[in-house]
Design a protein around this motif. Structure first.
Motif, PDB file in Angstrom:
ATOM      1  N   UNK A 196       0.925  -1.269  -0.080  1.00  0.00           N
ATOM      2  CA  UNK A 196       0.079   0.090  -0.063  1.00  0.00           C
ATOM      3  C   UNK A 196       0.690   1.264   0.141  1.00  0.00           C
ATOM      4  N   UNK A 197       0.186   2.249  -0.283  1.00  0.00           N
ATOM      5  CA  UNK A 197       1.039   3.476  -0.521  1.00  0.00           C
ATOM      6  C   UNK A 197       0.112   4.843   0.310  1.00  0.00           C
ATOM      7  N   UNK A 198       0.786   5.498   1.123  1.00  0.00           N
ATOM      8  CA  UNK A 198       0.307   6.546   1.793  1.00  0.00           C
ATOM      9  C   UNK A 198       0.563   7.826   1.049  1.00  0.00           C
ATOM     10  N   UNK A 199      -0.254   8.901   1.051  1.00  0.00           N
ATOM     11  CA  UNK A 199      -0.065  10.145   0.316  1.00  0.00           C
ATOM     12  C   UNK A 199       0.098  11.136   1.162  1.00  0.00           C
ATOM     13  N   UNK A 200      -0.438  11.052   2.545  1.00  0.00           N
ATOM     14  CA  UNK A 200      -0.197  12.048   3.320  1.00  0.00           C
ATOM     15  C   UNK A 200       0.693  11.990   4.591  1.00  0.00           C
ATOM     16  N   UNK A 201       1.191  10.840   5.003  1.00  0.00           N
ATOM     17  CA  UNK A 201       1.817  10.558   6.042  1.00  0.00           C
ATOM     18  C   UNK A 201       3.056   9.903   6.071  1.00  0.00           C
ATOM     19  N   UNK A 202       4.206  10.181   6.812  1.00  0.00           N
ATOM     20  CA  UNK A 202       5.175   8.923   6.878  1.00  0.00           C
ATOM     21  C   UNK A 202       5.181   8.436   8.144  1.00  0.00           C
ATOM     22  N   UNK A 203       5.801   7.060   8.150  1.00  0.00           N
ATOM     23  CA  UNK A 203       5.537   6.287   9.219  1.00  0.00           C
ATOM     24  C   UNK A 203       7.070   5.711   9.727  1.00  0.00           C
ATOM     25  N   UNK A 204       6.945   5.517  10.851  1.00  0.00           N
ATOM     26  CA  UNK A 204       8.102   5.005  11.462  1.00  0.00           C
ATOM     27  C   UNK A 204       7.982   3.719  12.332  1.00  0.00           C
ATOM     28  N   UNK A 205       8.252   2.732  12.133  1.00  0.00           N
ATOM     29  CA  UNK A 205       7.961   1.446  12.720  1.00  0.00           C
ATOM     30  C   UNK A 205       8.941   0.783  13.603  1.00  0.00           C
ATOM     31  N   UNK A 206       8.829   0.305  14.669  1.00  0.00           N
ATOM     32  CA  UNK A 206       9.718  -0.253  15.745  1.00  0.00           C
ATOM     33  C   UNK A 206       9.084  -1.337  15.982  1.00  0.00           C
ATOM     34  N   UNK A 207      10.008  -2.561  15.846  1.00  0.00           N
ATOM     35  CA  UNK A 207       9.439  -4.009  16.098  1.00  0.00           C
ATOM     36  C   UNK A 207       9.892  -4.296  17.606  1.00  0.00           C
ATOM     37  N   UNK A 208       8.766  -4.389  18.553  1.00  0.00           N
ATOM     38  CA  UNK A 208       9.057  -4.737  19.971  1.00  0.00           C
ATOM     39  C   UNK A 208       9.059  -6.265  20.286  1.00  0.00           C
ATOM     40  N   UNK A 209       8.452  -7.049  19.582  1.00  0.00           N
ATOM     41  CA  UNK A 209       8.450  -8.490  19.785  1.00  0.00           C
ATOM     42  C   UNK A 209       8.256  -9.299  18.623  1.00  0.00           C
ATOM     43  N   UNK A 210       9.047 -10.173  18.354  1.00  0.00           N
ATOM     44  CA  UNK A 210       8.964 -11.120  17.148  1.00  0.00           C
ATOM     45  C   UNK A 210       9.915 -10.698  16.167  1.00  0.00           C
ATOM     46  N   UNK A 211       9.337 -10.862  14.894  1.00  0.00           N
ATOM     47  CA  UNK A 211      10.189 -10.741  13.564  1.00  0.00           C
ATOM     48  C   UNK A 211       9.127 -10.197  12.617  1.00  0.00           C
ATOM     49  N   UNK A 212       9.261  -8.918  12.046  1.00  0.00           N
ATOM     50  CA  UNK A 212       8.477  -8.340  11.028  1.00  0.00           C
ATOM     51  C   UNK A 212       9.224  -8.142   9.918  1.00  0.00           C
ATOM     52  N   UNK A 213       8.737  -8.582   8.580  1.00  0.00           N
ATOM     53  CA  UNK A 213       9.500  -8.294   7.371  1.00  0.00           C
ATOM     54  C   UNK A 213       8.636  -7.125   6.686  1.00  0.00           C
ATOM     55  N   UNK A 214       9.497  -6.284   6.119  1.00  0.00           N
ATOM     56  CA  UNK A 214       9.107  -5.261   5.371  1.00  0.00           C
ATOM     57  C   UNK A 214       9.573  -5.276   4.035  1.00  0.00           C
ATOM     58  N   UNK A 215       8.855  -4.664   3.114  1.00  0.00           N
ATOM     59  CA  UNK A 215       9.296  -4.511   1.707  1.00  0.00           C
ATOM     60  C   UNK A 215       8.739  -2.948   1.529  1.00  0.00           C
ATOM     61  N   UNK A 216       9.717  -2.159   0.896  1.00  0.00           N
ATOM     62  CA  UNK A 216       9.464  -0.785   0.484  1.00  0.00           C
ATOM     63  C   UNK A 216      10.226  -0.387  -0.818  1.00  0.00           C
ATOM     64  N   UNK A 217       9.365  -0.221  -2.051  1.00  0.00           N
ATOM     65  CA  UNK A 217       9.819   0.071  -3.211  1.00  0.00           C
ATOM     66  C   UNK A 217      10.745  -1.058  -3.643  1.00  0.00           C
ATOM     67  N   UNK A 218      10.657  -2.174  -3.407  1.00  0.00           N
ATOM     68  CA  UNK A 218      11.332  -3.381  -3.977  1.00  0.00           C
ATOM     69  C   UNK A 218      12.576  -3.833  -2.950  1.00  0.00           C
ATOM     70  N   UNK A 219      12.685  -2.936  -2.039  1.00  0.00           N
ATOM     71  CA  UNK A 219      13.944  -3.516  -0.923  1.00  0.00           C
ATOM     72  C   UNK A 219      13.081  -4.025   0.316  1.00  0.00           C
TER      73      UNK A 219
END
Length: 170
Positions: A55-78
């Motif tokens: 998904x794509x947000x047009x109005x806001x930036x997000x900062x995510x911090x993993x606090x438990x477990x493992x989270x995968x992220x994909x952003x513009x192919x990375x």
């Protein structure tokens, strides 16, 4: 320096505002625009195998911090997988997705700037509850559009296959 002139004292007990968005994925609005004046903080839980589609947000930036477990992220192919204590910045305009990359439940905190997008989670949860646990895409689309959010499902088959995830459309 950013100042939050309308910030006020806010006390939020754990899980006091938790809502289920889709099966296996929750949001807890920890701090909203009305409390901070500038940012919102939302906590998410992911069951194993849960994928949040690109998904794509047009109005806001997000900062995510993993606090438990493992989270995968994909952003513009990375792609990156982060464990507890890992942070990622997801700038507005970038197509991004997230998933539980481990075998245990995962939890992350999301700081959203500017505030206001936390209302999307509340509206989505209401639509999910009204639809018996999984809202119809025709109901989700207008909610997302009101918040400047768009989805692109073209990467979903690849993500599901490579990371052994559940398709968000199943």
């Amino acid at each position: 320096m950013t100042t939050f002139s309308s910030a006020r004292l806010a006390v939020v007990p754990p899980d006091s505002r938790e809502v289920t968005l889709v099966p296996g994925f929750t949001a807890t609005v920890k701090l909203a625009a009305s409390e901070t004046g500038g940012i919102s903080i939302v906590e998410h839980t992911f069951d194993p195998g849960v994928l949040i589609p690109p998904h794509r947000h047009t109005r806001e930036d997000e900062i995510s911090c993993v606090i438990f477990g493992e989270v995968g992220f994909r952003s513009d192919g990375r792609e990156v997988s982060l464990g507890a204590g890992g942070y990622i910045v997801k700038p507005r305009g970038e197509l991004h997705s997230m998933w539980n990359a481990g075998s245990e439940p995962a939890r992350m905190i999301e700081i959203i700037s500017p505030a206001g997008f936390e209302k999307y989670f509340i509206e989505l949860a209401e639509a999910t509850a009204a639809a018996g646990g999984r809202p119809d895409p025709s109901v989700v689309a207008p909610i997302a559009e009101r918040f400047g959010l768009s989805f692109d499902f073209t990467e979903v088959p690849d993500l599901v296959a490579r990371h052994n995830l559940r398709s968000p459309r199943s």
